[in-house]
Structures are given as structure tokens and as C-alpha cells.
Design a protein around this motif. Structure first.
Motif, mmCIF file in Angstrom:
data_model
loop_
_atom_site.group_PDB
_atom_site.id
_atom_site.type_symbol
_atom_site.label_atom_id
_atom_site.label_comp_id
_atom_site.label_asym_id
_atom_site.label_seq_id
_atom_site.Cartn_x
_atom_site.Cartn_y
_atom_site.Cartn_z
ATOM 1 N N VAL A 31 0.849 -1.184 0.000
ATOM 2 C CA VAL A 31 0.000 0.000 0.000
ATOM 3 C C VAL A 31 0.890 1.242 0.000
ATOM 4 O O VAL A 31 1.735 1.415 0.888
ATOM 5 C CB VAL A 31 -0.942 0.021 1.220
ATOM 6 N N GLN A 34 -0.380 6.641 2.492
ATOM 7 C CA GLN A 34 -1.728 7.208 2.565
ATOM 8 C C GLN A 34 -1.690 8.448 3.442
ATOM 9 O O GLN A 34 -1.278 8.386 4.602
ATOM 10 C CB GLN A 34 -2.709 6.187 3.137
ATOM 11 N N ASN A 39 -11.509 11.450 -1.502
ATOM 12 C CA ASN A 39 -11.456 10.951 -2.880
ATOM 13 C C ASN A 39 -11.524 12.059 -3.935
ATOM 14 O O ASN A 39 -11.416 11.782 -5.121
ATOM 15 C CB ASN A 39 -12.529 9.892 -3.131
ATOM 16 N N ALA A 56 -5.753 9.368 7.495
ATOM 17 C CA ALA A 56 -4.715 8.537 6.870
ATOM 18 C C ALA A 56 -4.917 7.063 7.211
ATOM 19 O O ALA A 56 -4.802 6.193 6.334
ATOM 20 C CB ALA A 56 -3.333 9.010 7.302
ATOM 21 N N ASN A 59 -7.877 5.769 5.277
ATOM 22 C CA ASN A 59 -7.469 5.521 3.893
ATOM 23 C C ASN A 59 -6.634 4.252 3.784
ATOM 24 O O ASN A 59 -6.762 3.491 2.818
ATOM 25 C CB ASN A 59 -6.704 6.720 3.334
ATOM 26 N N LEU A 60 -5.772 4.004 4.763
ATOM 27 C CA LEU A 60 -4.971 2.783 4.765
ATOM 28 C C LEU A 60 -5.867 1.553 4.801
ATOM 29 O O LEU A 60 -5.673 0.609 4.028
ATOM 30 C CB LEU A 60 -4.005 2.787 5.952
ATOM 31 N N ALA A 63 -7.502 1.069 1.433
ATOM 32 C CA ALA A 63 -6.553 0.559 0.444
ATOM 33 C C ALA A 63 -6.250 -0.918 0.688
ATOM 34 O O ALA A 63 -6.187 -1.710 -0.266
ATOM 35 C CB ALA A 63 -5.267 1.387 0.480
ATOM 36 N N GLU A 126 1.739 10.557 6.854
ATOM 37 C CA GLU A 126 1.613 9.626 5.718
ATOM 38 C C GLU A 126 1.966 8.234 6.237
ATOM 39 O O GLU A 126 2.916 8.066 7.001
ATOM 40 C CB GLU A 126 2.551 10.020 4.587
ATOM 41 N N SER A 128 2.417 4.071 5.058
ATOM 42 C CA SER A 128 2.458 3.027 4.040
ATOM 43 C C SER A 128 2.531 1.668 4.756
ATOM 44 O O SER A 128 2.900 1.598 5.928
ATOM 45 C CB SER A 128 3.657 3.189 3.100
#
Length: 134
Positions: A31, A34, A39, A56, A59-60, A63, A126, A128
Motif C-alpha cells: 500500500v 496514505q 477521494n 490517513a 485511507n490505509l 486501500a 503519511e 504506508s
């Protein structure tokens, strides 16, 4: 998916953290970082570590689900926090539990990095992750 969490006796231990995770499965989900964008590419929570962390992590989760994974499948993550301070870390930590419905981020081989800037000038957070699933 078989996962083994290893915390050698000679390294520090934290309940929400694994020094090493060994995983095997038939599918790996990577991923991208994020941030706190909706959107429509609008940043949520400008100037607010708490609000950006919640978005975040939401969103993670979205995803991961799109890749067929769950939060519990995460074996590694990197969390970037702009201008990391004790206050920012406290807001990040509080927001994580809220974003995940009162649950902690499952133990994984995670790294938190304090950075000077992220990809958008108003981004503060952020995240990931890498997940391994059957």
C-alpha cells in the motif's frame, strides 16, 4: 496466513510493535503512502495532526481492503510525521485508536520517521504498509 512475531530478548519490547515479523502467504499487498486526502484530493484536517492521522488510517484500511487484505494482515509499516514532536506523537497515538474503531494498530515491523516535509506542503502524516495474505 502464518505469521511469526519475533522479539529477541536483547532488543526492546513493546506490545504494539514487533522487531521482526516472518510471514508466508500466497499474496503480498503493498500500500502506497496514505495521507489525509478524500477521494476528491482535498486535504482533511489542515494543520491538525489528530484529524490527519484519523483520515490517513481510514485511507490505509480502505486501500488494504481493496487489495483483499485486513489490518491484521499487515506485516510492515512506515509512518511519516512532519515535524515530529512529543505533542504530535501524542495526537498521532490517540487518533490511531479512534481511526481503527478503538483497536490498536496490530503489531507489525513498523517504523516511525520524523520528516521535514511530505509530498504536499500541508500534509502532516503519511502511512504506508505491506500485508501478506493467503
Amino acid at each position: 496466513m502464518p505469521k511469526q512475531h519475533i522479539n529477541p530478548d536483547t532488543l526492546m519490547k513493546m506490545p504494539s510493535y514487533s522487531q521482526v515479523v516472518v510471514a508466508s502467504g500466497s499474496r503480498t499487498v503493498y500500500v502506497a503512502g496514505q495521507g489525509a486526502f478524500d477521494n476528491q484530493m482535498r486535504l482533511v484536517g489542515e494543520g491538525d495532526y489528530y484529524a490527519q492521522t484519523v483520515k490517513a488510517f481510514q485511507n490505509l484500511v480502505t486501500a488494504l481492503e481493496a487489495g483483499g487484505a485486513k489490518l491484521s494482515d499487515v506485516v510492515s509499516s512506515v509512518m511519516y510525521v512532519k515535524h515530529l514532536t512529543p505533542e504530535a506523537l501524542e495526537q498521532f497515538s490517540r487518533a490511531t485508536s479512534v481511526a481503527l474503531g478503538g483497536k490498536a494498530f496490530p503489531p507489525n515491523a513498523s517504523t516511525m520517521v520524523g520528516v521535514q516535509a511530505l509530498g504536499h506542503p500541508d500534509m502532516l502524516v503519511e502511512i504506508s504498509a505491506v500485508a501478506v495474505i493467503d
